[in-house]
Design an enzyme around this catalytic site. Structure first.
Site, short mmCIF file in Angstrom:
data_model
loop_
_atom_site.label_atom_id
_atom_site.label_comp_id
_atom_site.label_asym_id
_atom_site.label_seq_id
_atom_site.Cartn_x
_atom_site.Cartn_y
_atom_site.Cartn_z
CG ASN A 1 -35.64 -16.35 -23.70
OD1 ASN A 1 -35.26 -16.16 -24.86
ND2 ASN A 1 -35.02 -15.86 -22.66
N GLY B 1 -11.74 10.65 0.66
CA GLY B 1 -10.79 11.31 -0.25
C GLY B 1 -11.45 11.53 -1.61
CE1 TYR C 1 -30.03 -17.64 -23.98
CE2 TYR C 1 -32.12 -17.58 -25.14
CZ TYR C 1 -31.33 -17.18 -24.09
OH TYR C 1 -31.82 -16.32 -23.15
NE ARG D 1 -2.91 10.49 -7.59
CZ ARG D 1 -2.03 9.84 -6.83
NH1 ARG D 1 -1.02 9.20 -7.39
NH2 ARG D 1 -2.16 9.82 -5.53
C1 UD1 Z 1 -1.13 8.47 3.36
C2 UD1 Z 1 -0.20 8.76 4.55
C3 UD1 Z 1 1.23 8.35 4.19
C4 UD1 Z 1 1.24 6.89 3.79
C5 UD1 Z 1 0.27 6.61 2.65
C6 UD1 Z 1 0.17 5.15 2.40
C7 UD1 Z 1 -1.12 10.67 5.74
C8 UD1 Z 1 -0.97 12.13 5.99
N1 UD1 Z 1 -0.25 10.15 4.86
O1 UD1 Z 1 -0.75 9.34 2.33
O2 UD1 Z 1 2.08 8.56 5.28
O3 UD1 Z 1 2.56 6.51 3.42
O4 UD1 Z 1 -1.04 7.10 2.99
O5 UD1 Z 1 -0.52 4.90 1.22
O6 UD1 Z 1 -1.95 10.04 6.34
N2 UD1 Z 1 -8.93 10.53 3.13
C9 UD1 Z 1 -10.09 11.05 3.66
N3 UD1 Z 1 -10.18 12.39 3.85
C10 UD1 Z 1 -9.18 13.23 3.55
C11 UD1 Z 1 -7.99 12.70 3.00
C12 UD1 Z 1 -7.89 11.36 2.80
O7 UD1 Z 1 -11.03 10.32 3.95
O8 UD1 Z 1 -9.34 14.43 3.76
C13 UD1 Z 1 -8.83 9.07 2.92
C14 UD1 Z 1 -8.73 8.72 1.45
O9 UD1 Z 1 -10.02 8.44 0.93
C15 UD1 Z 1 -7.87 7.47 1.48
C16 UD1 Z 1 -6.99 7.66 2.70
O10 UD1 Z 1 -7.64 8.61 3.50
O11 UD1 Z 1 -8.64 6.30 1.65
C17 UD1 Z 1 -5.57 8.06 2.38
O12 UD1 Z 1 -5.56 9.33 1.79
P1 UD1 Z 1 -4.47 9.76 0.72
O13 UD1 Z 1 -4.72 11.16 0.35
O14 UD1 Z 1 -4.43 8.77 -0.37
O15 UD1 Z 1 -3.13 9.67 1.59
P2 UD1 Z 1 -1.66 9.62 1.02
O16 UD1 Z 1 -1.28 10.94 0.51
O17 UD1 Z 1 -1.52 8.49 0.09
#
Ligand code: UD1
Ligand code: CA
Length: 452
Positions: free
Chosen positions: A368, A13, A348, A17
């Protein structure tokens, strides 16, 4: 025979933020990258393999996963798309596959085990960890009917009735390894975010006549990290766990909330810790040690029965033997202190070896660094270093020697010797009044000159 699990860690991801140049999963918690907490909890399952899914070019993230392999998700097109990227490395794996998030480090091994066990027991193709969210707004909602998980609706795609459901998706999924390819392959991106949602695997499994279940866990474990504020909240939660574990292991803490630990801090039983003590990475403390208030200790071993602080700073590479006393405003760096030695005030000691039973006077400095190189000071056993002495390294003080107070020691002192490294005192009888008169006149003249 129970099949071993495989674990897929999603960490591709964007982490927007966090507003950081550092990838989100590398931000430290308890002085260890976030993703290492996830890996440690996964490793405790003794899985057949762990695979990380990372963003293109994220070399440092791949390194953090090592020795576990990683695969690259070409574009961040959603959690389903990310999980699909790992399919190639799961070929031939018929056991359950746990998909976890790299930014959810608080999920415990016990909770993961509970999910895997429930899936096996219920013969579920898909199992999902859920929790009753105080505020479900950011989460996918779990639609459960007659004990079967029918589907997961992402918040943005939820209708009013679904919005009112607070049983939420924690983000951890357990998928039957024989079905995972088909289930993930069928995920589409016809939703509000135009993303491939991993969560759609549930409805896809149900439509194909497979069973899906939700297993409830504690909300506190499912705090994901999306912002710095959430990072701080996770740090607080982890610290609380580490303190509780330390106390359960026989450590006394006067004010636990103010003691900061690292994930790898090792504290033996009957260690007593005062308020406001910080343990950086790599600290081992033996039993019966007392660490008084306001100490900062990192990369060090403290031996049995030692007393440290208050206000001591022990830096990496230091070894403090049994029964040593390190007092207030004493800083050690890459220094070994032998059994029973004392450095009780204002010192020290950098790059030094202090022998057993030696006494380091107040204000001692192991000099030192000469601006170019770092050099060692070696003080043998049973040496007395008088207060306010400088030991200009490289220098050795032999066994049983005595360095008089205020000395600057630049030459080795042989065993049993006494070294004076200071100017002789000159005393002039009855001259104090005359000196004061002279100083007073000088001050008055300076004042007059300033007025002009
Ligand atoms: C996700 C869940 C949601 C859940 C929430 C819990 C999905 C669609 N939604 O939402 O139901 O309640 O987590 O916190 O799964 N990531 C990737 N590649 C991507 C997108 C994300 O590797 O293309 C990884 C991110 O790095 C992260 C994780 O997946 O570690 C979760 O992704 P994030 O976008 O935070 O999901 P949420 O929208 O929070
Ligand atoms: Ca998230």
């Amino acid at each position: 025979m129970k099949q071993p699990v495989a674990v897929v860690v999603l960490a591709a991801g964007t982490g927007t933020r966090m507003k950081s140049a550092l990838p989100k999963v590398l931000h430290p918690l308890a002085n260890r990258p976030m993703v290492h907490h996830v890996l440690a909890n996964a490793e405790a399952l003794k899985p057949a393999k762990i695979v990380g899914v990372i963003a293109p070019g994220a070399k440092d993230v791949a390194q953090a996963f090592a020795p576990h392999p990683t695969v690259v998700q070409s574009k961040p097109l959603g959690t389903g798309h990310a999980a699909r990227a790992a399919l190639g490395s799961l070929k031939g794996h018929a056991g359950p596959v746990l998909v976890v998030f790299g930014d959810a480090p608080l999920v415990t091994t016990e909770t993961l085990k509970r999910l895997v066990a429930a899936c096996a027991r219920e013969k579920a193709a898909v199992g999902v960890l859920g929790f009753v969210a105080e505020d479900p707004t950011p989460y996918g909602r779990l639609i459960v009917q007659h004990g079967v998980l029918e589907r997961i609706v992402e918040s943005r795609d939820a209708n009013e009735i679904e919005q009112a459901i607070n049983f939420s998706n924690a983000g951890v999924m357990c998928i039957d390894g024989r079905l995972i390819g088909t289930l993930l392959g069928a995920i589409k991106n016809d939703n509000a975010k135009r993303e491939f949602y991993l969560t759609d695997a549930v409805a896809i499994a149900r439509a194909a006549g497979h069973k899906a279940i939700a297993v409830e866990g504690p909300e506190a474990e499912f705090q994901g990290i999306n912002s710095r504020a959430e990072l701080a909240a996770a740090e607080r939660a982890l610290q609380q766990r580490l303190r509780t574990a330390a106390m359960a292991g026989g450590v006394t803490m006067a004010d636990p909330e103010t003691v900061w630990l690292s994930a790898d801090t090792k504290l033996a039983n009957d260690v007593t810790i005062g308020p406001n003590v910080r343990f950086g990475p790599g600290v081992t403390v033996a039993s019966n040690v007392e660490i008084k208030a306001f100490c900062d200790i990192e990369g060090a071993r403290i031996g049995k029965g030692a007393i440290v602080g208050p206000f001591a700073r022990i830096r990496p590479g230091s070894e403090v033997a049994d029964d040593v006393h390190i007092g207030n405003f004493v800083e050690l760096k890459a220094t070994r202190i032998g059994r029973g030695a004392k450095a009780n005030h204002l010192a020290y000691l950098g790059d030094a070896d202090i022998g057993a039973g030696s006494n380091i006077g107040a204000g001692t400095i192991a000099v030192n660094y000469d601006g170019f190189g770092k050099w060692r000071t070696v003080v043998a056993d049973d040496v007395f270093i008088g207060s306010n002495s400088s030991l200009v390294a490289p220098v050795k003080v032999g066994k049983g020697a005595n360095v008089t107070a205020g000395s600057v020691i630049t030459d080795d002192v042989p065993a049993g010797g006494v070294a004076f490294g200071r100017a002789r005192q000159v005393t002039k009888k009855g001259r104090a009044a005359a000196l004061r008169a002279k100083l007073k006149a000088r001050a008055a003249a300076a004042k007059r000159a300033k007025k002009k």
